[in-house]
Design a protein around this motif. Sequence first.
Motif, PDB file in Angstrom:
ATOM      1  N   GLY A   5       0.815  -1.210   0.000  1.00 37.18           N
ATOM      2  CA  GLY A   5       0.000   0.000   0.000  1.00 37.18           C
ATOM      3  C   GLY A   5       0.848   1.260   0.000  1.00 37.18           C
ATOM      4  O   GLY A   5       0.540   2.239  -0.686  1.00 37.18           O
ATOM      5  N   LYS A   6       1.948   1.241   0.748  1.00 37.51           N
ATOM      6  CA  LYS A   6       2.817   2.422   0.787  1.00 37.51           C
ATOM      7  C   LYS A   6       3.486   2.646  -0.564  1.00 37.51           C
ATOM      8  O   LYS A   6       3.594   3.782  -1.035  1.00 37.51           O
ATOM      9  CB  LYS A   6       3.870   2.270   1.887  1.00 37.51           C
ATOM     10  N   LEU A  10       2.335   1.741  -3.560  1.00 42.40           N
ATOM     11  CA  LEU A  10       1.344   2.194  -4.547  1.00 42.40           C
ATOM     12  C   LEU A  10       0.895   3.626  -4.277  1.00 42.40           C
ATOM     13  O   LEU A  10       0.593   4.375  -5.210  1.00 42.40           O
ATOM     14  CB  LEU A  10       0.145   1.251  -4.548  1.00 42.40           C
ATOM     15  N   THR A  11       0.854   4.018  -3.020  1.00 46.01           N
ATOM     16  CA  THR A  11       0.488   5.401  -2.693  1.00 46.01           C
ATOM     17  C   THR A  11       1.544   6.376  -3.204  1.00 46.01           C
ATOM     18  O   THR A  11       1.219   7.459  -3.710  1.00 46.01           O
ATOM     19  CB  THR A  11       0.310   5.554  -1.170  1.00 46.01           C
ATOM     20  N   ARG A  12       2.807   5.977  -3.107  1.00 51.21           N
ATOM     21  CA  ARG A  12       3.892   6.854  -3.549  1.00 51.21           C
ATOM     22  C   ARG A  12       4.057   6.842  -5.070  1.00 51.21           C
ATOM     23  O   ARG A  12       4.655   7.759  -5.632  1.00 51.21           O
ATOM     24  CB  ARG A  12       5.198   6.420  -2.899  1.00 51.21           C
ATOM     25  N   HIS A  13       3.561   5.797  -5.728  1.00 44.95           N
ATOM     26  CA  HIS A  13       3.735   5.656  -7.175  1.00 44.95           C
ATOM     27  C   HIS A  13       2.370   5.392  -7.810  1.00 44.95           C
ATOM     28  O   HIS A  13       1.990   4.244  -8.060  1.00 44.95           O
ATOM     29  CB  HIS A  13       4.719   4.527  -7.477  1.00 44.95           C
ATOM     30  N   PRO A  14       1.625   6.452  -8.105  1.00 44.89           N
ATOM     31  CA  PRO A  14       0.231   6.326  -8.539  1.00 44.89           C
ATOM     32  C   PRO A  14       0.034   5.553  -9.841  1.00 44.89           C
ATOM     33  O   PRO A  14      -1.068   5.060 -10.089  1.00 44.89           O
ATOM     34  CB  PRO A  14      -0.215   7.790  -8.696  1.00 44.89           C
ATOM     35  N   LYS A  24      -7.868  -3.869   3.832  1.00 48.76           N
ATOM     36  CA  LYS A  24      -7.038  -2.700   4.112  1.00 48.76           C
ATOM     37  C   LYS A  24      -6.787  -1.885   2.842  1.00 48.76           C
ATOM     38  O   LYS A  24      -6.859  -0.651   2.859  1.00 48.76           O
ATOM     39  CB  LYS A  24      -5.714  -3.150   4.721  1.00 48.76           C
ATOM     40  N   LEU A  25      -6.487  -2.555   1.748  1.00 53.24           N
ATOM     41  CA  LEU A  25      -6.205  -1.854   0.499  1.00 53.24           C
ATOM     42  C   LEU A  25      -7.460  -1.228  -0.089  1.00 53.24           C
ATOM     43  O   LEU A  25      -7.403  -0.158  -0.709  1.00 53.24           O
ATOM     44  CB  LEU A  25      -5.557  -2.819  -0.495  1.00 53.24           C
ATOM     45  N   ALA A  78      -8.068   1.958   1.652  1.00 51.34           N
ATOM     46  CA  ALA A  78      -7.134   2.988   1.205  1.00 51.34           C
ATOM     47  C   ALA A  78      -7.401   3.441  -0.229  1.00 51.34           C
ATOM     48  O   ALA A  78      -6.673   4.291  -0.756  1.00 51.34           O
ATOM     49  CB  ALA A  78      -5.703   2.463   1.317  1.00 51.34           C
ATOM     50  N   LEU A  88      -7.118   1.578  -2.940  1.00 53.68           N
ATOM     51  CA  LEU A  88      -6.104   1.007  -3.831  1.00 53.68           C
ATOM     52  C   LEU A  88      -6.533  -0.317  -4.450  1.00 53.68           C
ATOM     53  O   LEU A  88      -5.767  -0.916  -5.215  1.00 53.68           O
ATOM     54  CB  LEU A  88      -4.789   0.790  -3.061  1.00 53.68           C
ATOM     55  N   ARG A 101      -6.097  -1.300  -8.114  1.00 55.35           N
ATOM     56  CA  ARG A 101      -4.731  -1.405  -8.642  1.00 55.35           C
ATOM     57  C   ARG A 101      -3.996  -2.627  -8.099  1.00 55.35           C
ATOM     58  O   ARG A 101      -2.802  -2.787  -8.358  1.00 55.35           O
ATOM     59  CB  ARG A 101      -3.950  -0.139  -8.288  1.00 55.35           C
TER      60      ARG A 101
END
Length: 379
Positions: free
Chosen positions: A221-222, A224-228, A247-248, A251, A253, A256
């Motif tokens: 998750g971290k 993918l959040t930093r790399h859209p 969880k994803l 968020a 996500l 993806r």
Amino acid sequence: MTVHDTRTPDLGADQSDAADPAPAPAPAIDPASDPALDERAPSIADRAALFGVLTGGWTAQCLYALAKLGVPDLLAAGPRPVEDLAAECGADRRALRRVLNAVTAAGLFRETAPGTFALTPVTRLLCRDATRSSRPSAIMFGEEVYQSFGAIMHTLRTGEPAFEQLYGKGFYDYLDDDPQLTAVFSAAMGNAAVPAALAGCDLSGLGTVVDVGGGDGGLLGKVLTRHPAARGILVDLPEAVEQARAKLTAAGLDQRVTVAPGSFFDPLPTGGDVYTLSRVLHNWDDEQAVAILRRVREAVPDHGRLLVFERLEGRTPDPARAAQAQLIDVLMLVMLDGRDRTEEEYRGLLDAAGFEVRSVRAAPLHSSSTESVLEATPR
């Protein structure tokens, strides 16, 4: 037999991104600075320090029992009298009062009026709904881990995990047969912080990342959040991937990410640009660790990379964190066949599986994380 391939919960080292671990009671004189230490008679302060260490397990078991009964949850809204707490959690009033007296004297709870107790910021972490709650860890540490440390003499005499001697099977096989413990274990692992060394990895232009043994999806998750523009695949056993899916999704996500229930001892999804193994290999002996790495090698394309996040022996400069890391190593000794390794040993495992290590980077100096990252490419 199903091989359960989740991870070992840390003894608090990765439960918080910022807070330093509480130091053990210090002896009256620093052993490293006193050349005449062997000749000095123990002082009262030395005896007090030793007593604090020897009785630390009593305090931990008190917290385990309170967490198991749900007492921190009952206090989440504010102070309450012990009579109410005992009635709601099914405890004996006098016994509960004595346990609460002990943990209050240790500074872990507060007595706001005679017989009325409240949480502190530390014990608020034992509430079910606390951010990255420590309740699952407290329960597991108070049950299977506590029993395993109680049988540490078996481990010292044989070199074998005490857990297997107590329960008749390996830890992961035991998890397979106990869904309730599996849920507790997965929740405990889900509350561990993402390794801080991830921040130093160059993932620019990332297409697809495959997180192998990815647990509840925290690391993925971290990323993918930093790399859209990136997409992800998470591989773990069914209990873990269901937690990851939730969880994803929360968020935003989930569109993806593909979740792939399965073991990392079986064939893995192919074609990812980056594969990650975070706190996985240290749970296994050398033969099994190489088997996991070979599965990754089968899946990774020629242009791909593997990122291995593990604590490296001898690479934890902060004394408090180094001491805690050594306790985690003993935890693995009594519970599992795995161990922490040196950089050279991890290089050897990666080489045996067909990888070449390109770089090794430590966690940022002031982070709470102790893991370094080894970046490897197919050879």
